[in-house]
Design a protein around this motif. Structure first.
Motif: not given
Ligand SMILES: Cc1cc2nc3c(=O)[nH]c(=O)nc-3n(C[C@H](O)[C@H](O)[C@H](O)COP(=O)(O)OP(=O)(O)OC[C@H]3O[C@@H](n4cnc5c(N)ncnc54)[C@H](O)[C@@H]3O)c2cc1C
Length: 548
Positions: A319-321, A486-488, A492-493, A509-512
């Motif tokens: 649910d959170d994700f 850490h939010m991208r 947690g992912f 949409a991920t870090h970097a």
């Protein structure tokens, strides 16, 4: 019988191709599934005018900077055709006949150029450059760092957080304060602290709003400027921004060639409909034509809403994700205008249609902070900008492969139209917007309008429906503070893994990300390879994928 591979990569944009190259290099039998007729995604070169196929445009992204030397070297990209021409200066002409040029690495010429507008600003510029370089030393290496799971109490995650803190133990009070300023301030407020002349501030504000659904007075835009200004990401010095020979599609082609050489198979016209899940694990994909392909590892490089909500399915997500991805912000109001020109712009400020230095860098339409802000306020108020902002470039100043001798290609990255223009084509309004943009340049270079042979206008609807850039956002998601590190793409992912075992995530949409940097694809492949190594033990640990 479903075809079987060790690894499937969904999406043949540059990140998907990087992931495939690394997976194949590690021994995995890898296939890339690209939905369009060609690879490259937003890093693409296309002949967009059927009546004039001799002109080729870098249709969406247009300049290189952030591809790390590690990736260039590992994949031997130079041998596969990666070739960059360093860009010339930032150039802004003004209607009253003056102009400003800003050089990335020539303090003496900056002094001369800026002194015409403000002696104080000319003196401040070397200090500003040194300040930014100091911050790049801190932020650059972070781009290559896998963000830790901040807040988790699991020993492994705590160790990751502590490791990061330990690496930064040398930072002092001033540097932490400067990083805090950079992460929280607007580009307008930050520049006000350093400079006085509206012209200088306008020129320096450009990088703060590129691809951003926010005007220069919005907190967080100072960081966007830094993301576009970092020149060294910690594993070697990167050049300044530059043009790839053959356009941005040639970057993708070089990576594709490296992936193929390592054994990856690349399929185009192969849109994926769903990720196959069994027992909570990703076990393959189903194509839009119903074919099934199976693999132990699936790497997705699509926009997060497509990758997770559509292809994994809400019912398979915690649910959170699921809520985090539903809330993912992906606006931008960008319009790309590609032009074929019969001759170079003849600026009142710097006359002549012969190739000159000011044609070789970015040819801006950002005369002041207020001008940029006005363009955003128009769009936020629900109307396309009356006088749009533009980051223009003329890659054919160097690259003779794009257009016939004597002619040129000009690429205008412009903002803003309303953020909901991804929902309808708005074709006529986009053409009117492009007319106004061209008029703005024509005010500065009166031959501009009459020199246009062909034009191509790509708005948010096309970005979403043809290229899969949901909302029209150029980075698969805004670079706002709540969507970084850490939010991208979700807390947690951020380690390029997902809630589904065997499914990895390596889009912009991920870090970097974003940008044509390949880091997300590289990190997603590294995570997959590391996890396989811990599954396949013993001798095979050096070869994480046993031939299936
Ligand atoms: C107008 C514009 C200008 C930009 N300018 C610059 C710039 O100058 N410099 C810079 O560094 N960055 C720039 N960017 C950003 C940069 O181009 C992107 O961040 C980057 O290219 C994204 O790469 P990616 O591989 O993560 O995703 P993408 O390039 O979006 O690749 C995803 C791929 O997946 C495919 N796909 C979609 N759906 C499916 C499906 N169902 N099945 C299979 N395949 C599918 C798509 O066709 C696409 O090929 C710009 C972007 C835009 C749009």
């Amino acid at each position: 019988m479903a075809a079987t591979y060790d690894a499937i990569v969904i999406g043949g944009g540059h990140n998907g191709l990087v992931a495939a190259a690394y997976l194949a290099r590690s021994g995995a039998r890898t296939v890339v599934l690209e939905g369009r007729y060609k690879t490259g995604g937003a890093a693409t070169t296309e002949a967009v005018w059927p009546e004039a196929p001799e002109f080729k445009v870098t249709r969406l992204s247009y300049v290189m900077s952030l591809l790390p030397p590690t990736i260039i070297k590992d994949l031997d990209l130079d041998r596969h055709g990666y070739k960059i021409y360093p860009m010339g200066p930032y150039y802004q002409a003004f209607p009253d006949g003056g102009s400003i040029k800003l050089y990335a690495d020539d303090a003496e010429r900056n002094q001369e150029s800026l002194s015409k507008w403000s002696k104080k600003d000319a003196d401040a510029m070397p200090k500003w450059d040194a300040w930014l370089a100091g911050l790049a030393d801190v932020l650059g290496p972070l781009l290559l760092t896998v963000p830790p799971v901040i807040g988790s109490h699991k020993p492994r995650d705590l160790a990751g957080t502590l490791k990061l803190a330990w690496r930064h133990r040398g930072l002092d009070v001033r540097t932490i304060a400067d990083v805090t300023r950079l992460m929280t301030m607007s580009i307008a407020d930050l520049l006000d602290d350093w400079f006085e002349s509206p012209q200088v501030k306008g020129a320096l504000a450009v990088n703060g709003v590129i691809g951003t659904w926010a005007g220069p007075y919005a907190p967080g835009t100072a960081y966007v400027m830094a993301h576009h200004s970092i020149g060294d990401i910690g594993d070697g010095h990167l050049g300044n921004w530059g043009f790839q020979e053959g356009g941005m599609g040639a970057v993708s082609s070089a990576i594709e060639s490296a992936a193929r050489e390592n054994g990856a198979e690349i399929r185009v016209n192969a849109p994926v409909a769903r990720v196959l899940i069994a027992g909570g694990k990703a076990v393959g994909v189903v194509l839009a034509n119903g074919d099934e392909i199976r693999a132990k590892v699936v790497v997705s490089t699509l926009h997060p809403k497509t990758a997770f909500l559509d292809q994994v399915g809400r019912e398979n997500l915690p649910d959170d994700f699921r809520a985090d991805i539903e809330r993912w912000k992906s606006r931008s109001g960008v319009v790309k205008i590609n032009l074929a020109l019969a001759e170079l712009p003849d600026f009142i400020a710097d006359p002549g249609t012969q190739l000159q230095e000011h044609h070789t860098g970015s040819v801006e339409m950002a005369p002041t902070m207020e001008y940029i802000d006005r363009a955003f306020l128009d769009a936020r108020g629900g109307k396309p900008a009356i006088r749009p902002f533009s980051d223009g470039v003329i890659p054919s100043a160097f690259d003779k492969t794009l257009s016939p001798e004597g002619t040129h290609i000009m690429s205008l990255f412009t903002q803003w139209v309303p953020s909901d223009w991804n929902e309808e084509p708005h074709t006529a309004e986009l053409e009117a917007y492009a007319d106004r943009m061209i008029d703005c340049y024509n005010d500065l270079a009166p031959n501009f309008k009459s020199s246009i042979l062909h034009r191509d206008v790509v708005g948010p609807y096309q970005l979403e429906h043809e290229y899969g850039l949901i909302g029209g956002n150029i980075f698969h998601g805004e670079l706002s503070l709540e969507q970084l590190f850490h939010m991208r793409p979700a807390p947690g992912f951020a380690d390029y893994r997902t809630p589904i075992s065997g499914l990895y995530y390596g889009s912009s949409a991920t870090h970097a990300g974003g940008g044509v940097c390949g880091i997300p694809g590289w990190q997603a492949a590294r995570s997959a390879i590391a996890d396989r190594k811990s599954v396949v033990r013993g001798v095979a640990a050096r070869k994480p994928f046993r031939r299936s």
